[in-house]
Design a protein around this motif. Structure first.
Motif, PDB file in Angstrom:
ATOM      1  N   THR A 155      -2.838   0.228  -3.979  1.00 13.05           N
ATOM      2  CA  THR A 155      -2.322  -1.077  -3.587  1.00 13.05           C
ATOM      3  C   THR A 155      -1.801  -1.795  -4.819  1.00 13.05           C
ATOM      4  N   TYR A 204       0.859  -1.181   0.000  1.00 18.52           N
ATOM      5  CA  TYR A 204       0.000   0.000   0.000  1.00 18.52           C
ATOM      6  C   TYR A 204       0.897   1.232   0.000  1.00 18.52           C
ATOM      7  N   GLY A 211      -8.041  -1.392  -1.923  1.00 20.09           N
ATOM      8  CA  GLY A 211      -6.943  -1.121  -1.009  1.00 20.09           C
ATOM      9  C   GLY A 211      -6.870  -2.162   0.079  1.00 20.09           C
TER      10      GLY A 211
END
Length: 322
Positions: free
Chosen positions: A132, A118, A153
């Motif tokens: 991500t 991330y 994400g």
């Protein structure tokens, strides 16, 4: 190598460097004997909030760690590798960027590694989410390459163990990536994406029960990937489905084990739940690990680890997988 095992004993101390006080032990004979590894020289500064996680393979030790300078500060992730059983360590995360947040990589065949990363936005703002990405390495972390960008994400990548002579990942042993995994579990908002090639990702379908929706897919918490590629998780009661009203309390009695089979592309569940009561106000209340017994059967071990729960944890449990 199933005979190589590690044990990590955490000793948190106030104003200490994360991981510096932890004890690490290594066994090369399946746990019959152990020897103490040299104390790890922590890279994290003193008085930081942090953790570390040790993993062993046939030829390497990997230590993933993360820390923040304050409880509200941004996290810093680190990955180190030892090729001499902890005598010396070197960084194994070059090229990932200083703004990368990640956990322990998934371990593949040979020296292959994979992990989701991330990336924090350059200028943090509530309306500017990060991205991500999946990154992979074929040389034990000496070099990394960006494989794909994920649609959502998350920082949790799960995979079954290395398959000798086969592709990694594959349709039978895909990568799984989690989204919305850190909100309260009993909201049933966790989502799982799967990829058979590391480049194309798709959401797993909701559990086949009443009350599911695109927002609430029936998943309570993902647990582990079995050696055959199936994904094990806690899910909603197959008879009652997802509750129509979101709860005001975070207590659940009875945990149903669901399995996603990538070969048949279908969900299945065990006919009886784990009959315990646990607080589900956290998103990562349970941790799990699989093991293959001497009888050749696969066993799933689960433990409840919510440090904020007011009652005693329900304990450690094992179930034989069908």
């Amino acid at each position: 190598d199933p005979k190589r095992m590690t044990l990590q004993v955490s000793r948190p101390e106030q104003n200490a460097q994360p991981c510096a006080g932890d004890g690490f032990y290594l066994s090369d004979d399946g746990g019959a004997t152990w020897h103490t590894l040299l104390p790890h020289i922590s890279i994290a500064p003193k008085a930081a909030y942090g953790w570390c996680d040790l993993h062993v393979t046939r030829r390497h030790l990997y230590l993933a760690s993360s820390y923040a300078l304050s409880s509200q500060g941004p996290q810093v992730s680190l990955l180190e590798r030892s090729d001499d059983d902890g005598a010396t360590w070197q960084r194994a995360d070059h090229g990932l960027g200083e703004d990368a947040l990640y956990l322990m990589p998934a371990i593949g065949p040979g020296d292959m590694l994979a992990m989701t990363i991330y990336h924090w936005p350059a200028h943090p703002a509530p309306a500017v989410p990060g991205t991500t990405e999946l990154w992979t390495s074929v040389d034990a972390g000496d070099t990394w390459r960006r494989t794909s960008q994920l649609p959502g994400g998350g920082t949790f990548l799960l995979s079954s163990g290395a398959q000798s002579g086969g592709a990694w990942p594959s349709s039978q042993h895909p990568f799984y990536m989690l989204e919305q995994e850190q909100i309260p579990s009993d909201l049933y908002r966790e989502r799982v994406l799967a990829s058979a090639d590391g480049q194309h990702w798709a959401l797993l379908p909701p559990l086949p029960v009443s009350g599911v929706s695109d927002l609430r897919r029936g998943i309570l918490q993902t647990l582990s990937v079995l050696p055959d590629g199936r994904l094990a998780l806690w899910g909603t009661d197959p008879r009652g489905g997802v509750p129509a009203i979101e709860p005001s309390r975070y207590t659940i009695s009875g945990f149903w084990l669901w399995l996603w089979n990538p070969a048949s592309q279908r969900w299945q569940f065990l006919p009886s739940p784990l009959s315990v009561t646990a607080h589900e106000g956290c998103g990562l209340c349970w941790q799990a690990q699989t093991a293959v017994g001497r009888d050749g059967a696969t066993y799933l071990y689960v433990a409840y680890l919510d440090a904020l729960a007011t009652s005693s944890p329900p304990g450690l449990f094992r179930v034989r997988m069908p």
